[in-house]
Design an enzyme around this catalytic site. Structure first.
Site, PDB file in Angstrom:
ATOM      1  N   GLU A 180       0.273  -0.905   0.245  1.00 40.63           N
ATOM      2  CA  GLU A 180      -0.048   0.165   0.047  1.00 40.63           C
ATOM      3  C   GLU A 180       1.117   0.982  -0.361  1.00 40.63           C
ATOM      4  O   GLU A 180       2.195   0.913   1.043  1.00 40.63           O
ATOM      5  CB  GLU A 180      -1.098  -0.129   1.494  1.00 40.63           C
ATOM      6  N   GLU A 239     -13.207   5.685   0.021  1.00 40.91           N
ATOM      7  CA  GLU A 239     -14.346   5.093   1.282  1.00 40.91           C
ATOM      8  C   GLU A 239     -14.596   5.822   1.801  1.00 40.91           C
ATOM      9  O   GLU A 239     -14.261   5.712   3.102  1.00 40.91           O
ATOM     10  CB  GLU A 239     -13.029   3.905   1.547  1.00 40.91           C
ATOM     11  N   LYS A 250     -15.296   4.547   5.931  1.00 39.94           N
ATOM     12  CA  LYS A 250     -14.058   3.695   6.938  1.00 39.94           C
ATOM     13  C   LYS A 250     -14.538   4.372   7.621  1.00 39.94           C
ATOM     14  O   LYS A 250     -14.359   5.460   7.925  1.00 39.94           O
ATOM     15  CB  LYS A 250     -13.192   4.033   5.454  1.00 39.94           C
ATOM     16  N   GLU A 308      -9.008   8.974   6.274  1.00 38.87           N
ATOM     17  CA  GLU A 308      -9.111   7.796   5.569  1.00 38.87           C
ATOM     18  C   GLU A 308      -9.931   7.800   4.486  1.00 38.87           C
ATOM     19  O   GLU A 308      -9.639   6.381   3.976  1.00 38.87           O
ATOM     20  CB  GLU A 308      -9.335   7.156   6.934  1.00 38.87           C
TER      21      GLU A 308
END
Length: 351
Positions: free
Chosen positions: A272, A323, A326, A332
């Site tokens: 990642e 997202e 999340k 995030e």
């Protein structure tokens, strides 16, 4: 969609570097290296699995990380040339560690049932498990789960095609500056050293999530933003090595830590790396676009890092989509390369 995965990135690498002011020319980038993109699903109104696969193919993205073995995703991958990292979600570690038959069944249901139509590259047994975080309950299960999954892969005759590892992160480092002094925290050595020994014994790589963004916001006094974004003109000297960006420095700090923990020949796959487009310090579209474009150019060149020159840096960008479901800090929710309507957030070339 149930939430299977949360990135824990509260790690901050304090006082990573103070730049030394020597101007150096930019390295010429040559060669090519396939870029992967992580397929996160913690959002609503996301495209269907088939639409996502088409988006990968349309953009020439040849590798993917999938965080849980969802049949709809794996079926959509059938017959494509996309190579994948498939995660064993952390909540599954205990059952796989406790019973070899359960690991064999996991491989049968999630690998054999789709192979060779789906091109599995790695199995990541656990993600960012750390004795010092809320994922500490999984610590004692990671290695035995890895061993059972590996044995099941060997029994299936796929050990030359599919490699077993775990995905760790920078939070396990106790020292990272300079990179040559990289080492793991003393209180994680009992956890990480046997894993490194297992990987070394079986010639398997270590997956590492590398986020210069979190190192930068943890020490904005000593880490200049251009150094984190690959745009610095100065270099940081570490003995006879010269570092032009924070990504290389973090990666080589991990290589130094591996050497000290008995894994001098292990390879690292960057499972990642990304930069948020909003929600926090230096999180905006310009910085994120700059980071992703420069990271792609950096790893696609195949030139390696200062400590490991000439070794391709296999890298997976995080992530395909924002997202919004999340948990955690606002940043995030803003790592996506594409909007849910499949429109690109940045002008990026993947090939």
């Amino acid at each position: 969609m149930a939430r299977f995965y949360v990135k824990s990135k509260k790690h901050t690498m304090a006082a990573m570097f103070i730049l030394l002011g020597l101007l150096m020319p930019t390295l010429e980038i040559i060669g090519a290296q396939s870029i992967g993109v992580c397929y996160g699903r913690n959002g609503d109104k996301l495209p269907t699995e088939t639409e996502v696969i088409n988006l990968y193919n349309t953009n020439g993205i040849g590798r993917m990380r999938v965080y849980d073995p969802i049949p709809e995703t794996l079926n959509a991958l059938r017959g494509t040339n996309i190579e994948i990292i498939l995660d064993v979600p952390n909540p599954n570690l205990e059952s796989l560690a406790s019973d070899a038959a359960t690991a064999t069944d996991w491989i049968q249901r999630n690998i054999i049932a789709y192979s060779p139509d789906v091109r599995f590259r790695y199995i990541a047994v656990g993600n960012e498990v750390d004795p010092n975080t809320d994922k500490s309950q999984y610590v004692r299960f990671v290695l035995p789960a890895m061993q059972n999954i590996y044995n099941a892969i060997v029994a299936s005759g796929l050990q030359d095609q599919i490699r077993v590892s775990t995905a760790t992160y920078t939070g396990l480092l106790g020292n990272s500056s300079p990179p040559s002094e990289g080492s793991f925290l003393e209180n994680v050595r009992q956890f990480v050293d046997p894993i490194i020994g297992f990987l070394a014994q079986n010639n398997l790589p270590l997956l590492v999530n590398v986020y210069p963004y979190f190192s930068y916001i943890g020490d904005t006094v000593n880490i200049p933003l251009p150094y984190a974004l690959f745009t610095a003109t100065d270099v940081v000297r570490d003995h006879d090595l010269e570092f032009r960006n924070l990504f290389d420095a973090i990666l080589d700090a991990h290589y130094s830590a591996l050497e000290r923990a008995g894994g001098p020949n292990l390879q690292i796959v960057v499972s990642e790396s990304g930069w948020p487009s909003e929600g926090g310090t230096a999180a905006n579209l310009d910085n994120a676009g700059t980071y992703y474009r420069n990271l792609i150019d950096r790893v696609r060149g195949g030139t390696g890092t200062p400590k490991r020159p000439g070794n391709a840096i296999e890298t997976y960008l995080f992530a395909m989509f924002d997202e919004n479901l999340k948990e955690g800090d606002e940043t995030e929710r803003h790592f996506g390369l594409f909007y849910p309507n499949q429109q690109p957030k940045y002008q990026i070339s993947f090939n």
